[in-house]
Design an enzyme around this catalytic site. Structure first.
Site, PDB file in Angstrom:
ATOM      1  N   ASP A  30      -7.195   3.700  12.285  1.00  0.00           N
ATOM      2  CA  ASP A  30      -5.868   4.295  12.194  1.00  0.00           C
ATOM      3  C   ASP A  30      -5.844   5.616  11.431  1.00  0.00           C
ATOM      4  O   ASP A  30      -5.119   6.537  11.785  1.00  0.00           O
ATOM      5  CB  ASP A  30      -4.884   3.289  11.589  1.00  0.00           C
ATOM      6  CG  ASP A  30      -4.560   2.179  12.574  1.00  0.00           C
ATOM      7  OD1 ASP A  30      -4.541   2.472  13.788  1.00  0.00           O
ATOM      8  OD2 ASP A  30      -4.343   1.033  12.158  1.00  0.00           O
ATOM      9  N   ARG A  33       0.150   4.933  16.857  1.00  0.00           N
ATOM     10  CA  ARG A  33      -0.220   5.919  15.826  1.00  0.00           C
ATOM     11  C   ARG A  33       0.068   7.373  16.183  1.00  0.00           C
ATOM     12  O   ARG A  33       0.617   8.109  15.368  1.00  0.00           O
ATOM     13  CB  ARG A  33      -1.698   5.755  15.433  1.00  0.00           C
ATOM     14  CG  ARG A  33      -2.052   4.397  14.847  1.00  0.00           C
ATOM     15  CD  ARG A  33      -1.080   3.939  13.831  1.00  0.00           C
ATOM     16  NE  ARG A  33      -1.522   2.711  13.165  1.00  0.00           N
ATOM     17  CZ  ARG A  33      -0.757   1.998  12.371  1.00  0.00           C
ATOM     18  NH1 ARG A  33       0.489   2.380  12.132  1.00  0.00           N
ATOM     19  NH2 ARG A  33      -1.213   0.905  11.795  1.00  0.00           N
ATOM     20  N   ASP A  59       0.816  -1.218   0.000  1.00  0.00           N
ATOM     21  CA  ASP A  59       0.000   0.000   0.000  1.00  0.00           C
ATOM     22  C   ASP A  59       0.851   1.271   0.000  1.00  0.00           C
ATOM     23  O   ASP A  59       0.661   2.159  -0.823  1.00  0.00           O
ATOM     24  CB  ASP A  59      -0.936   0.043   1.222  1.00  0.00           C
ATOM     25  CG  ASP A  59      -2.102  -0.917   1.075  1.00  0.00           C
ATOM     26  OD1 ASP A  59      -2.380  -1.344  -0.063  1.00  0.00           O
ATOM     27  OD2 ASP A  59      -2.728  -1.236   2.099  1.00  0.00           O
ATOM     28  N   SER A 102      -4.089  -9.188   7.465  1.00  0.00           N
ATOM     29  CA  SER A 102      -3.559  -7.837   7.626  1.00  0.00           C
ATOM     30  C   SER A 102      -2.959  -7.765   9.020  1.00  0.00           C
ATOM     31  O   SER A 102      -3.626  -8.042  10.018  1.00  0.00           O
ATOM     32  CB  SER A 102      -4.692  -6.814   7.475  1.00  0.00           C
ATOM     33  OG  SER A 102      -4.292  -5.601   8.080  1.00  0.00           O
TER      34      SER A 102
END
Ligand code: ARG
Length: 394
Positions: free
Chosen positions: A125, A96, A13, A177
Site C-alpha cells: 500500500d 489506494r 496508526d 489487520s
C-alpha cells in the site's frame, strides 16, 4: 508552518501519526475516504472527525468516494477480469490510487507541501500511495510516519497514544489487520501467519461459514450490457446497489472466500485471506458470458491482458500508460458482452449453470452430436493434414 495532508482511517496508526507529524513541525489536515468500509453515517462520521481533531488535526475532510470507486476503478477491473495470482480480486489495491488522487487534490487546495499515509514499510500500500502521488504531483513531499517512528510494538504505540491523550479504541483486542471496502475485505496477521492453520471462522467478516450457510442452493441470474452488470433476476439495479445486494446474497451462501500466500511487490511472501462475495459472483458470471461471445483468439489474448492488468493494479501502477492502453483494449472487447448468466450459489461455491446472449457465437448445429448436425466431418481430414504438416516433416 509546513502543511501535510494525511490519509486518516480513525485507527491507532493514523491517530498516532497525527501527533507524530505535528511533532515534526507539520500542520496536519486529515482526509477520510469513504470507500464503503462501513464508516456508517452521521454519528460515526462525527466521531471519526472528532477523533482526528482531538489527536491534533487542524481540519478534517470526509469524502464519500463510493460512486467514483465503483465507476472508475471497480468496473474497469471487472471488465478486465483482474484477479491477482488467481485468488485476489484486488479490493484494497483498487482503493489506494483513488485515495491518493484525493490526497493530492486536497494538498493542492490546502496549499500543503506534503502528503502522508499510515502504511508500514513492508507492504504494497505504501507503494501504491506514493507512486500515485508522485505521478499526479512529483513535487509533493511524502511522509510515512509508521516507517520512521520508533515504536517496537503495538503496546508501545498504545502507550504513546495514552500519554498524548490520543483517543483510541483499545477495548477491542486487535487480532487481525483488516482493510475493507465495498469490493471486499483483506485480512492478515495474527494466527493467519501460521501457514499450516486453517483460518478460524472469526476471521471472516462478510461471509457465513459452512455451519451457518443456507442448506439450499440459490440460483441467481445476472444480466450484463457491454460488460456492465445491470440486472439481478430481471430487476434493474444501479451498480452500487447491485454490488451491495450481491455482497448480501453471496455472503449468506459463503461465496467469495479465498486463502492465499501471495507475492508482495516488495519481495515478501505473505498469507492473507480475502472475502469478495459480489466480486466473485460478478467475475464468474462475466467470464462465463465472455466465453460465449468472444472468439477464441480474442478470449485467449484477453487472458494475457487480464494477468498483466492485475499486476499493474497490484503494483500501484493504476495511472500508467500501459494500464490506460489496456483499458482501451478491454473496452473494445466488451461491445458484445451483453446477455445473462445463471449461477448456482451453494455452501461457498459459485458456478455458472446457464448462459444466453444474442451475440452468442455458439452454433448448436455445429457442435451437436444429434441428428441436426450440419458440420461436414469430411473437411476435418484435410484441415488436420495441413495443420500437422510441419510437425510430420520434422
Ligand atoms: N495484500 C493485499 C494487497 O496488497 C491487502 C493489503 C492490506 N491488508 C490488510 N489486511 N490490511 O493489496
Amino acid at each position: 508552518m509546513k502543511k501535510v495532508v494525511l490519509a486518516y482511517s480513525g485507527g491507532l496508526d493514523t491517530s498516532c501519526a497525527v501527533k507524530w507529524l505535528k511533532d515534526q513541525g507539520f500542520e496536519v489536515v486529515c482526509f477520510v475516504a469513504d470507500l464503503g468500509q462501513g464508516l456508517g453515517k452521521g454519528e460515526d462520521l462525527d466521531l471519526i472527525e472528532e477523533r482526528a481533531l482531538v489527536a491534533g488535526a487542524s481540519k478534517v475532510y470526509i469524502k464519500d468516494l463510493q460512486e467514483e470507486f465503483i465507476q472508475d476503478f471497480i468496473l474497469p477491473a471487472l471488465k478486465a477480469n483482474a484477479i491477482y495470482e488467481g485468488k485476489y480480486l484486488l479490493a484494497t489495491a483498487l482503493g489506494r490510487p483513488l485515495i491518493a488522487k484525493y490526497l493530492v487534490q486536497i494538498a493542492h487546495k490546502e496549499k500543503a507541501s506534503a502528503v502522508a499515509h499510515g502504511c508500514t514499510g513492508k507492504g504494497n500500500d505504501q507503494v501504491r500511495f506514493e507512486v500515485t502521488a508522485a505521478i499526479l504531483d512529483p513535487k509533493l513531499e511524502i511522509v510515512a510516519p509508521v516507517r520512521e517512528w520508533e515504536f517496537k510494538s503495538r503496546e508501545e504505540e498504545i502507550e504513546y497514544a495514552k500519554m498524548n491523550n490520543i483517543p483510541i479504541d483499545v477495548t477491542k483486542k486487535k487480532v487481525y489487520s483488516i482493510d475493507r471496502n465495498l469490493w471486499g475485505v483483506s485480512i492478515e496477521a495474527g494466527i493467519l501467519e501460521d501457514l499450516e492453520q486453517e483460518p478460524p471462522e472469526d476471521a471472516y467478516i462478510m461471509t457465513k461459514g459452512p455451519t451457518h450457510v443456507s442448506t439450499y442452493p440459490r440460483y441467481i441470474e445476472i444480466y450484463f450490457e457491454k460488460g456492465v452488470p445491470k440486472k439481478i433476476d430481471g430487476k434493474v439495479y444501479k451498480l452500487g446497489a447491485l454490488i451491495g445486494e450481491l455482497n448480501e446474497i453471496g455472503g449468506n451462501h459463503g461465496v467469495g472466500r479465498s486463502d492465499i500466500v501471495e507475492n508482495r511487490l516488495v519481495g515478501i511472501k505473505s498469507r492473507e485471506i480475502y472475502e469478495a462475495p459480489a466480486g466473485t459472483i460478478l467475475y464468474t458470471a462475466h467470464k462465463e458470458l465472455e466465453s460465449l461471445v468472444l472468439d477464441r483468439e480474442l478470449a485467449h489474448f484477453k487472458e494475457i491482458a487480464s494477468l498483466k492488468y492485475s499486476e499493474l493494479v497490484y503494483y500501484g501502477l493504476w495511472y500508467s500508460p500501459l494500464k490506460e492502453a489496456l483499458d482501451a483494449f478491454v473496452d473494445s472487447t466488451q461491445k458484445n458482452v451483453t446477455g445473462s448468466v445463471r449461477l448456482k450459489l451453494s455452501k461457498g461455491s459459485c458456478v455458472a449453470v446457464g448462459r444466453k446472449s444474442s451475440h452468442s457465437l455458439y452454433k448448436k448445429e455445429l457442435s451437436t452430436y444429434g441428428k441436426e448436425d450440419k458440420f461436414n466431418q469430411k473437411l476435418a481430414e484435410g484441415f488436420i493434414k495441413i495443420w500437422g504438416m510441419p510437425y510430420k516433416k520434422q
